[in-house]
Motif scaffolding. Structure first.
Motif, short mmCIF file in Angstrom:
data_model
loop_
_atom_site.label_atom_id
_atom_site.label_comp_id
_atom_site.label_asym_id
_atom_site.label_seq_id
_atom_site.Cartn_x
_atom_site.Cartn_y
_atom_site.Cartn_z
N LEU A 201 35.14 46.88 -41.21
CA LEU A 201 35.71 46.43 -39.94
C LEU A 201 36.58 45.20 -40.18
CD1 LEU A 201 32.55 46.63 -37.62
CD2 LEU A 201 34.28 48.39 -38.04
N TYR B 283 38.27 41.72 -38.15
CA TYR B 283 38.22 40.86 -36.95
C TYR B 283 39.50 40.05 -36.91
CZ TYR B 283 36.59 37.13 -33.80
OH TYR B 283 36.45 36.22 -32.76
N ALA C 159 38.30 50.17 -38.70
CA ALA C 159 38.51 49.83 -37.29
C ALA C 159 38.81 48.34 -37.19
CB ALA C 159 37.28 50.17 -36.45
N VAL D 35 31.31 45.70 -32.00
CA VAL D 35 30.85 46.39 -33.21
C VAL D 35 30.23 47.74 -32.84
CG1 VAL D 35 29.17 46.34 -35.11
CG2 VAL D 35 30.47 44.28 -34.54
N ALA E 228 32.96 50.13 -31.88
CA ALA E 228 33.75 50.57 -33.04
C ALA E 228 33.00 51.64 -33.82
CB ALA E 228 34.06 49.37 -33.94
#
Length: 339
Positions: free
Chosen positions: A58, A60, A118, A302, A305
């Motif tokens: 992932l 951020y 993602a 989270v 996702a």
């Protein structure tokens, strides 16, 4: 003899009854344990993502990391990743756009090249970010939009944000309870952020023509910029009664300006619930803050996702509630942390 036989018969019957009761109790207990175990397993299966998370990366992408709000959100992200069995150190990529949308767009393109799975993103400019969202869409990388809703809502898998309009409403209602009709106030806003626009709109819709709004200044929620603008307003209007700011960092600039001018009679409102700002609310230097829950937004992002990557349907618009913290109720909160 008959009495002995009767007594023996009764004893046998009692023993049989006790044996049946014991068996029934054991059966009930076993059934209860089995049901509890089944329920626990079902709950664990429901909570567990229907996907192998070990290979997921992932990203951020917050507006800036130079604001405790975004750090708190990252705390929620990392905590939830760990709860799902992921390793944030190796499975989370973070970047700092430093409040510049062009820089953010470039970072997003880099993340696409890195083939992250993602992206959790909060734009600086809700319109200019469309370029990055389009690139993600073409690359097949889902974007979870947090805090500030983007204009191109159809290009993100979900939008998770605080009830920003309500934050403005709460500040307006409290300010109206403290100031007389016609009092002069100033607004420190940030038109480039949809969340900030929603906060301002909630405030304006609620106050209507109750106040005289002497100025509205775009300070980007920056403490230094807001302090300078607040100093100018205080100089221009000696009878200014209040400030509404779209975030706590901007409100802090107003606190500093009022302290420098010796103005203890001016009410100051912010939005965020920043622990660093709560001390000023507690001692009366600031009036209130509409507190958000950044860690909740992060953890929800989270989960969303992972659900999207697992092919599940998710709610597109997810709203996280806010609450006004004032000197009157601040004792009810743990102001050492985000709410």
């Amino acid at each position: 003899m008959k009495r002995r036989i009767a007594a023996l018969t009764m004893a046998v019957a009692m023993a049989a009854t006790m044996g049946m009761t014991a068996i029934a109790e054991e059966t009930t207990e076993a059934a209860t344990e089995a049901a509890t175990e089944a329920a626990t397993e079902a709950a664990e299966e429901a909570a567990a993502p229907d996907i192998d998370v070990s290979g997921i990366t992932l990203a951020y992408v917050p507006t800036t990391m130079n604001n405790p709000f975004w750090t708190a959100m990252m705390g929620g992200i990392t905590a939830e990743m760990e709860a799902l069995g992921m390793d944030p150190d190796s499975q989370l990529v973070t970047v700092d756009a430093n409040s510049d949308q062009a820089t953010m767009n470039n970072y997003v393109n880099d993340l696409i090249v890195q083939e992250v799975d993602a992206i959790i993103l909060a734009p600086m400019d809700t319109t200019a970010v469309t370029e990055a969202l389009t690139a993600c869409e073409e690359a097949g990388i889902p974007v979870i939009n947090v805090d500030t809703p983007v204009d191109a809502a159809d290009k993100v898998a979900a939008i998770i944000a605080s009830d920003n309009y309500k934050a403005g409403v709460l500040c307006a209602e409290d300010m109206m309870s403290k100031l007389d009709e016609g009092a002069k106030i100033a607004i420190m806003n940030q038109p480039s952020g949809a969340a900030c626009v929603d906060r301002e709109q909630g405030f304006l819709d609620t106050v209507g023509d109750y106040f005289e709004i002497v100025s509205t200044t775009d300070t980007s929620g920056d403490t230094a910029k807001t302090m300078t603008a607040a100093e100018d307003v205080l100089t221009a209007d000696a009878d200014l009664a209040g400030f509404f700011c779209i975030n706590d960092m901007g409100a802090l600039g107003c606190v500093q300006a009022c302290n420098a001018a010796g103005r203890t009679d001016v009410v100051i409102y912010g939005v965020d619930g920043n622990p660093d700002f709560m001390g000023y609310v507690e001692d009366g230097s600031a009036t209130a803050s509409a507190a958000q829950q950044p860690s909740v937004i992060g953890s929800n992002a989270v989960d969303t996702a992972i659900a999207v990557l697992a092919g599940e349907e998710v709610e597109h618009d997810q709203v996280v509630d806010v609450e006004l913290i004032t000197a009157d109720n601040i004792s009810e909160f743990d102001i050492s942390d985000w709410q």
